[in-house]
Design a protein around this motif. Structure first.
Motif, short mmCIF file in Angstrom:
data_model
loop_
_atom_site.label_atom_id
_atom_site.label_comp_id
_atom_site.label_asym_id
_atom_site.label_seq_id
_atom_site.Cartn_x
_atom_site.Cartn_y
_atom_site.Cartn_z
N GLY A 17 -45.25 -8.35 -33.07
CA GLY A 17 -45.84 -9.60 -33.90
C GLY A 17 -44.89 -9.94 -34.85
N GLY A 18 -45.47 -10.36 -36.01
CA GLY A 18 -44.57 -10.94 -37.20
C GLY A 18 -43.49 -10.11 -37.50
N ARG A 21 -40.46 -10.00 -35.22
CA ARG A 21 -40.11 -11.51 -35.22
C ARG A 21 -39.08 -11.59 -36.55
N ASP A 34 -48.04 -4.73 -37.80
CA ASP A 34 -49.00 -4.53 -36.59
C ASP A 34 -48.66 -3.55 -35.66
N ARG A 91 -63.85 -18.89 -31.38
CA ARG A 91 -62.76 -18.31 -31.07
C ARG A 91 -62.85 -16.76 -30.98
N ARG A 106 -51.78 -11.91 -24.24
CA ARG A 106 -52.81 -12.66 -25.13
C ARG A 106 -52.18 -13.01 -26.32
N ARG A 107 -51.03 -12.97 -26.72
CA ARG A 107 -50.65 -13.33 -28.07
C ARG A 107 -50.14 -15.18 -28.16
N ASP A 108 -50.17 -15.44 -29.37
CA ASP A 108 -49.94 -16.91 -29.51
C ASP A 108 -48.47 -17.33 -29.03
N ASN A 112 -43.90 -13.94 -31.26
CA ASN A 112 -44.71 -13.10 -31.72
C ASN A 112 -45.25 -12.06 -30.83
N ASP A 154 -57.74 -20.16 -28.35
CA ASP A 154 -57.91 -20.29 -29.70
C ASP A 154 -57.32 -21.27 -30.54
N ARG A 157 -54.50 -21.86 -33.08
CA ARG A 157 -53.08 -21.57 -32.72
C ARG A 157 -52.26 -23.07 -32.68
N ARG A 160 -51.09 -22.98 -36.12
CA ARG A 160 -50.19 -21.97 -36.24
C ARG A 160 -48.78 -22.42 -35.68
N ARG A 163 -47.14 -24.74 -38.13
CA ARG A 163 -47.00 -23.94 -39.37
C ARG A 163 -45.52 -23.27 -39.09
N PHE A 164 -45.44 -22.57 -38.22
CA PHE A 164 -44.26 -21.84 -37.81
C PHE A 164 -43.15 -22.68 -37.70
N LYS A 201 -49.47 -23.24 -45.95
CA LYS A 201 -48.35 -22.78 -45.78
C LYS A 201 -47.44 -23.85 -45.37
N1 CTP Z 1 -52.00 -13.63 -33.00
C1 CTP Z 1 -52.40 -14.31 -32.08
N2 CTP Z 1 -53.05 -15.50 -32.25
C2 CTP Z 1 -53.54 -15.67 -33.53
C3 CTP Z 1 -53.43 -15.10 -34.50
C4 CTP Z 1 -52.32 -13.75 -34.59
O1 CTP Z 1 -51.88 -13.93 -30.84
N3 CTP Z 1 -54.52 -16.80 -33.69
C5 CTP Z 1 -50.91 -12.30 -33.02
C6 CTP Z 1 -49.46 -12.64 -32.98
O2 CTP Z 1 -48.94 -11.83 -32.13
C7 CTP Z 1 -49.08 -12.52 -34.58
C8 CTP Z 1 -50.02 -11.06 -34.73
O3 CTP Z 1 -51.32 -11.57 -34.10
O4 CTP Z 1 -47.83 -12.25 -34.51
C9 CTP Z 1 -50.12 -11.02 -36.27
O5 CTP Z 1 -51.07 -12.12 -36.78
P1 CTP Z 1 -50.69 -12.63 -38.43
O6 CTP Z 1 -50.49 -11.47 -39.03
O7 CTP Z 1 -51.65 -13.70 -38.70
O8 CTP Z 1 -49.25 -13.44 -38.33
P2 CTP Z 1 -47.78 -13.08 -38.18
O9 CTP Z 1 -47.14 -13.36 -36.81
O10 CTP Z 1 -47.57 -11.46 -38.62
O11 CTP Z 1 -47.17 -14.13 -39.27
P3 CTP Z 1 -47.47 -14.46 -40.90
O12 CTP Z 1 -47.40 -12.90 -41.51
O13 CTP Z 1 -46.15 -15.14 -41.14
O14 CTP Z 1 -48.70 -15.16 -40.84
#
Ligand code: CTP
Length: 378
Positions: A17-18, A21, A34, A91, A106-108, A112, A154, A157, A160, A163-164, A201
């Motif tokens: 995850g973050g 990245r 994470d 959600r 399953r990740r966004d 990530n 979800d 996203r 998100r 935002r990214f 953000k």
């Molecule tokens: N994630 C996801 N779907 C979401 C939220 C989170 O798949 N709706 C997954 C992504 O892999 C993400 C990880 O969970 O990288 C951690 O989420 P989060 O901590 O919210 O975001 P980060 O990617 O760590 O980024 P930031 O800290 O900038 O918010």
């Protein structure tokens, strides 16, 4: 320590995850890590807690199968690798144990879903089944699965992605943008708090107009801030036109963001013209007017804050005050305030005068009318 704990339990474990990245982007100083265990995330977290010195605080969320360790200013989140399926109206996913690959799916976003191995047998190996590294290099936001599935599963996203794209100055791939546009009405199942977190953000980014224009382009802004989209467009009557106050607002927000990180001052810039949509009139003699839009606008701020569950405290009053005063460039003449009317305005602005000046400056640089120039030059 993570590696030792995973080896002792005989589970494979990855940082994902973050953190990964941002490590490849050499971005900031990440405090959230994470961790995915192919097995029990909770057991791994317990083992790690035993090994850490200084009495770290562990929280276990049995229902979610997750655990969190607070260690100094760091937060370590543990989860078992899982696959997810979603109900259309929620959600909240239905969760089953899964493989690392299923967890990555399953990740966004592909950026990530990057995983670095922590197990000693392949410590430091990068697992990147969807070419997230390629997307980091090409600055692209892309989903691991078909975007229609990822965003419909979800809908947060959608926010998100935008935002990214704003924070990282990345492009959202076309298929994703189309899927967001198609699924935009599903934003309604997301809580206001989550939407506002993402919006903050975007507004706190270096160039907020990137996200605001994407929210507009996809149609999400109609659900979130309809007061702003109502400002779009130029009308012409008897050869007289007014400016497009939506695009003008985006310029003002970008201008102000160059000089201040104050989130609420940026909000004031975003909302400073919202009273113009309901007050717009055309008069044969004087042309377009937006009479008393500042008063109407500052009242709208209250309703908007209430609807978005933003704090109705001094922050809201601050935004209201700036909106109320923002269209009065006369306060810029502070140093030359000899007549009582001007002094009165400055007195009304009170503690807000510095921020009000910043807001007026940001607005003036986009207006450039003769009258405004006169005030500035004076
Ligand atoms: N994630 C996801 N779907 C979401 C939220 C989170 O798949 N709706 C997954 C992504 O892999 C993400 C990880 O969970 O990288 C951690 O989420 P989060 O901590 O919210 O975001 P980060 O990617 O760590 O980024 P930031 O800290 O900038 O918010």
């Amino acid at each position: 320590i993570l590696s030792e704990a995973a080896d002792e339990l005989g589970v494979d474990c990855y940082v994902i995850g973050g953190f990964v990245r941002d490590y490849f982007l050499q971005r900031g100083n990440p405090k959230d890590i994470d961790v995915v265990a192919v097995g029990s995330g909770i057991e791994l977290a317990k083992k790690v807690t035993q090994k850490l010195s200084g009495n770290p605080k562990i929280s276990i969320f049995k229902n979610f199968g997750t655990a969190m360790i607070k260690y100094g200013d760091m937060e370590l989140e543990f989860v078992g690798a899982r696959k997810e399926s979603y109900d259309r109206n929620s959600r909240k996913p239905v969760v089953e144990n899964g493989t690392l690959q299923e967890d990555q799916e399953r990740r966004d976003f592909t950026i990530n879903a990057l995983a670095l191995s922590l197990s000693s047998k392949n410590f430091g190996d990068l697992l990147d089944p969807f070419d997230g590294i390629g997307d980091l290099e090409n600055k692209i936001i892309r989903t691991p699965l078909e975007p229609g599935i990822t965003y419909s599963d979800d809908p947060l996203r959608m926010m998100r992605a935008i935002r990214f794209a704003t924070q990282l100055d990345f492009i959202i791939e076309l298929k994703s943008l189309q899927a967001i546009t198609e699924n935009k009405d599903r934003i309604q199942i997301v809580s206001k708090e989550r939407i506002v977190d993402e919006l903050h953000k975007i507004i706190a980014s270096k160039k907020p107009s990137i996200g605001l224009s994407l929210l507009h382009k996809t149609g999400l802004l109609d659900y979130i801030l309809p007061e702003l989209t109502a400002l779009e467009g130029i009308e012409e009557v008897e050869g007289q036109r007014h400016k497009d106050n939506f695009w003008h607002t985006l310029e003002v927000v970008d201008n102000i963001s160059k000089t201040t990180d104050n989130l609420w001052l940026r909000w004031a810039a975003l909302l400073h013209d919202i009273g113009k949509a309901p007050t717009k009139k055309f008069h044969k003699k004087i042309g377009w007017t937006f009479h008393a839009h500042e008063f109407v606008g500052s009242k709208m701020v209250f309703k908007l804050f209430k609807r978005l569950r933003l704090p109705l405290n001094d922050k809201m009053k601050y935004v209201q005050k700036l909106v109320l005063m923002s269209s009065r460039p006369i306060v810029l003449a502070e140093e030359f305030a000899t007549d009582s009317a001007v002094r009165r305005l400055i007195f009304d602005a009170g503690d807000y005068v510095d921020d009000l000046m910043t807001l007026c400056e940001a607005d003036i640089t986009t207006k450039n009318t003769k009258k405004q120039k006169k005030y500035k030059n004076n």
